[in-house]
Design a protein around this motif. Sequence first.
Motif, PDB file in Angstrom:
ATOM      1  N   LEU A 192      -9.065   9.279  -3.139  1.00 34.44           N
ATOM      2  CA  LEU A 192      -9.386   9.228  -4.530  1.00 34.44           C
ATOM      3  C   LEU A 192     -10.550   8.308  -4.880  1.00 34.44           C
ATOM      4  CD1 LEU A 192      -8.778  10.332  -7.319  1.00 34.44           C
ATOM      5  CD2 LEU A 192      -7.092   8.572  -7.618  1.00 34.44           C
ATOM      6  N   GLY A 193     -11.720   8.720  -5.459  1.00 34.45           N
ATOM      7  CA  GLY A 193     -12.812   8.117  -5.906  1.00 34.45           C
ATOM      8  C   GLY A 193     -12.618   7.067  -6.972  1.00 34.45           C
ATOM      9  N   PHE A 194     -13.084   5.932  -6.849  1.00 36.99           N
ATOM     10  CA  PHE A 194     -12.706   4.790  -7.847  1.00 36.99           C
ATOM     11  C   PHE A 194     -13.828   4.579  -8.516  1.00 36.99           C
ATOM     12  CE2 PHE A 194     -13.683   0.183  -8.260  1.00 36.99           C
ATOM     13  CZ  PHE A 194     -12.298  -0.314  -9.068  1.00 36.99           C
ATOM     14  N   ILE A 195     -13.720   4.331  -9.886  1.00 37.08           N
ATOM     15  CA  ILE A 195     -14.821   3.939 -10.849  1.00 37.08           C
ATOM     16  C   ILE A 195     -14.890   2.498 -11.292  1.00 37.08           C
ATOM     17  CG2 ILE A 195     -15.887   4.727 -12.878  1.00 37.08           C
ATOM     18  CD1 ILE A 195     -14.420   7.414 -12.333  1.00 37.08           C
ATOM     19  N   ALA A 196     -13.800   2.249 -11.849  1.00 34.26           N
ATOM     20  CA  ALA A 196     -13.921   0.915 -12.495  1.00 34.26           C
ATOM     21  C   ALA A 196     -12.258   0.237 -12.613  1.00 34.26           C
ATOM     22  CB  ALA A 196     -14.544   0.985 -13.905  1.00 34.26           C
TER      23      ALA A 196
ATOM     24  N   SER B  16       4.009  13.426  -1.155  1.00 34.35           N
ATOM     25  CA  SER B  16       3.056  14.471  -1.984  1.00 34.35           C
ATOM     26  C   SER B  16       2.700  14.013  -3.341  1.00 34.35           C
ATOM     27  CB  SER B  16       3.901  15.744  -2.050  1.00 34.35           C
ATOM     28  OG  SER B  16       5.130  15.547  -2.259  1.00 34.35           O
ATOM     29  N   LYS B  17       3.326  13.151  -3.841  1.00 38.05           N
ATOM     30  CA  LYS B  17       3.184  12.842  -5.426  1.00 38.05           C
ATOM     31  C   LYS B  17       2.004  11.734  -5.187  1.00 38.05           C
ATOM     32  CE  LYS B  17       7.521  13.571  -7.634  1.00 38.05           C
ATOM     33  NZ  LYS B  17       8.727  12.576  -8.592  1.00 38.05           N
ATOM     34  N   ASN B  18       1.604  11.375  -4.172  1.00 32.19           N
ATOM     35  CA  ASN B  18       0.360  10.203  -3.928  1.00 32.19           C
ATOM     36  C   ASN B  18      -0.825  10.872  -3.414  1.00 32.19           C
ATOM     37  OD1 ASN B  18       1.647   8.042  -5.305  1.00 32.19           O
ATOM     38  ND2 ASN B  18       2.329   7.178  -3.482  1.00 32.19           N
ATOM     39  N   ILE B  19      -0.626  12.142  -3.285  1.00 30.07           N
ATOM     40  CA  ILE B  19      -1.876  13.161  -2.776  1.00 30.07           C
ATOM     41  C   ILE B  19      -2.240  13.959  -3.765  1.00 30.07           C
ATOM     42  CG2 ILE B  19      -2.678  14.879  -0.988  1.00 30.07           C
ATOM     43  CD1 ILE B  19      -0.501  13.463   0.680  1.00 30.07           C
ATOM     44  N   LEU B  20      -3.383  13.952  -4.303  1.00 34.27           N
ATOM     45  CA  LEU B  20      -4.116  14.964  -5.427  1.00 34.27           C
ATOM     46  C   LEU B  20      -4.707  16.081  -4.809  1.00 34.27           C
ATOM     47  CD1 LEU B  20      -5.422  12.044  -7.635  1.00 34.27           C
ATOM     48  CD2 LEU B  20      -3.138  13.406  -7.898  1.00 34.27           C
ATOM     49  N   VAL B  21      -4.734  17.212  -5.394  1.00 29.16           N
ATOM     50  CA  VAL B  21      -5.366  18.444  -5.080  1.00 29.16           C
ATOM     51  C   VAL B  21      -6.638  18.737  -5.525  1.00 29.16           C
ATOM     52  CG1 VAL B  21      -5.281  20.803  -4.707  1.00 29.16           C
ATOM     53  CG2 VAL B  21      -3.311  19.483  -4.572  1.00 29.16           C
ATOM     54  N   LYS B  22      -7.829  18.776  -4.938  1.00 28.79           N
ATOM     55  CA  LYS B  22      -9.178  18.726  -5.436  1.00 28.79           C
ATOM     56  C   LYS B  22      -9.528  20.290  -5.916  1.00 28.79           C
ATOM     57  CE  LYS B  22     -12.264  16.032  -3.493  1.00 28.79           C
ATOM     58  NZ  LYS B  22     -13.000  15.433  -2.464  1.00 28.79           N
TER      59      LYS B  22
ATOM     60  N   ASP C  11     -11.595  22.283  -4.658  1.00 27.13           N
ATOM     61  CA  ASP C  11     -11.908  23.084  -3.553  1.00 27.13           C
ATOM     62  C   ASP C  11     -11.004  23.372  -2.552  1.00 27.13           C
ATOM     63  OD1 ASP C  11     -11.801  20.399  -2.407  1.00 27.13           O
ATOM     64  OD2 ASP C  11     -13.845  20.432  -1.763  1.00 27.13           O
ATOM     65  N   GLY C  12      -9.735  22.681  -2.848  1.00 31.97           N
ATOM     66  CA  GLY C  12      -8.581  23.068  -1.994  1.00 31.97           C
ATOM     67  C   GLY C  12      -8.427  21.988  -1.196  1.00 31.97           C
ATOM     68  N   GLN C  13      -9.112  20.790  -1.094  1.00 34.57           N
ATOM     69  CA  GLN C  13      -8.921  19.860  -0.236  1.00 34.57           C
ATOM     70  C   GLN C  13      -8.089  18.902  -0.918  1.00 34.57           C
ATOM     71  OE1 GLN C  13     -12.063  18.072   2.477  1.00 34.57           O
ATOM     72  NE2 GLN C  13     -13.468  19.556   1.280  1.00 34.57           N
ATOM     73  N   CYS C  14      -7.767  17.780  -0.432  1.00 33.98           N
ATOM     74  CA  CYS C  14      -6.908  16.939  -0.918  1.00 33.98           C
ATOM     75  C   CYS C  14      -7.562  15.367  -0.879  1.00 33.98           C
ATOM     76  CB  CYS C  14      -5.472  16.622  -0.401  1.00 33.98           C
ATOM     77  SG  CYS C  14      -4.358  18.371  -0.575  1.00 33.98           S
ATOM     78  N   ALA C  15      -6.998  14.384  -1.907  1.00 32.61           N
ATOM     79  CA  ALA C  15      -7.411  13.015  -1.810  1.00 32.61           C
ATOM     80  C   ALA C  15      -6.184  12.289  -1.856  1.00 32.61           C
ATOM     81  CB  ALA C  15      -8.657  12.912  -2.805  1.00 32.61           C
ATOM     82  N   ILE C  16      -6.174  11.209  -1.214  1.00 33.83           N
ATOM     83  CA  ILE C  16      -5.089  10.289  -1.170  1.00 33.83           C
ATOM     84  C   ILE C  16      -5.289   9.150  -2.184  1.00 33.83           C
ATOM     85  CG2 ILE C  16      -3.940   8.595   0.154  1.00 33.83           C
ATOM     86  CD1 ILE C  16      -4.692  10.029   2.837  1.00 33.83           C
ATOM     87  N   ALA C  17      -4.236   8.980  -2.832  1.00 37.72           N
ATOM     88  CA  ALA C  17      -4.280   7.872  -4.040  1.00 37.72           C
ATOM     89  C   ALA C  17      -3.063   7.077  -4.044  1.00 37.72           C
ATOM     90  CB  ALA C  17      -4.211   8.705  -5.379  1.00 37.72           C
TER      91      ALA C  17
END
Length: 487
Positions: A240-244, A316-322, A324-330
């Motif tokens: 998951l992309g971090f901003i601030a 699965s609750k700590n993985i987000l679906v983007k 484009d169908g890929q996932c991001a770990i959070a």
Amino acid sequence: MRLSRGLECECAGGAACPDGAANGTCLTQPGGYCFVAVEEVLDENGYIVLDRSAGCLPPDESGFMQCKSAQVPHQHPKGIECCSDRDLCNQRLSPLLPAPPAGPDDAGPALRPPAAGSPAALLAAALCVALLAALGACLLLLRRRRAGKRPPSPPAPRAPTLADASSGSGSGLPLLVQRTVAKQIQMVESVGKGRYGEVWLARWRGEKVAVKVFFTTEEASWFRETEIYQTVLMRHENILGFIAADIKGTGSWTQMLLITDYHENGSLHDYLQTVVLDAHALMTMAYSVVSGLAHLHMDIFGTSGKPAIAHRDIKSKNILVKRDGQCAIADFGLAVRYVAERNEVDIAPNTRVGTRRYMAPEVLAERLDGANFEAFKTADMYSLGLVLWEMCRRCATGDKAQHVEAYALPYHEFVPPDPSFEDMHAVVVAKGIRPPVPARWRASEPLATLAALMAECWHANPPVRLTALRVKKTLARYNTETTVKLV
């Protein structure tokens, strides 16, 4: 006299209004309060401005903002005031900001400038004269060299954007900019709650972002997650992309904020409940999750290297679906790092221990060696095997794609919905049970490949489990071979 329906309060400011609307009203719960808060913030140009927010507070202190002095309306701390005597009572409130710090004249004789005739003053004057002379000589030389040519004008200062957060080392926006971003966030709506706090959809400069607001009791989780996200070379397309990150407050209420990319599909847990996957979608998701975990587990050596990191709460609750169908770990509030220079495991002082349903057998049996970093990585791999099992249940097979299981959590048929530590130990450790693999999986690709991988990931003996890099390479090879066959 309190109204049984609750108070109607003026609502102003994105952080105070439930829907982000300005100059509106909100209705408290019975026994709640109206409030007004002011603070000095930086606008997008870096100037100090006065930020005013107003809204509703619940009767207890577990709300989005807290006013601990609300029981004594005329003795509020500076910066915030509350009332409860009538509707729209907060329109008349005018809280004061804290007094500014003492100026130089109040600092005592040690901070006063030296006398005009002292040696220090004479030396300072001499240095100023020498500096001015050198500057004049440089300007004269520069003018001669330019020979009438004028250099192009420098570009105008550019306001930061979300694209800046993904540049460089991948640790979000610069720290000073992060604090400006946090004060410019406009909350839109709450999109989820958990044991750590609440997640909001928000806007910054017209773009959607996610804001994770931590409970005051979860300060350790906020600090650890912020620390992990700001690790050099942490950024990856499947993390998951971090901003601030910032802490906002006036002394009587506090918000610990973590601002990240927003993914409208939500968590993998929620997504799989309503969506049936085909083989391509399943492999895209599985490969992206293991790619993110492999990057997390990997240590990158060098002056700007990245330490190896173990997640400790893969589910699965700590993985987000983007999109484009890929996932991001959070969610890195429990993560641990390996400090290679000292051969130490950096474990955060956090009371949370992970999610019982996804705990590895050695964690349930309390046999995990906390001094051995590899033990944390193998525990992550056990949890990954359970997540792959959840995905495979939702992948349809057959000519008409009619064969698919309903979404279910791992061990749903063996333990209660909210299993205790003892429930999980009895099933996973004492009986050695693992989630069942239906016959249709073994008869259809890519389910057969994933079924074999997950069985090796959740093996009872931790050293036998596959590494994230090994699983990633296996899936990459499968995808390549499948593409070749199709061609």
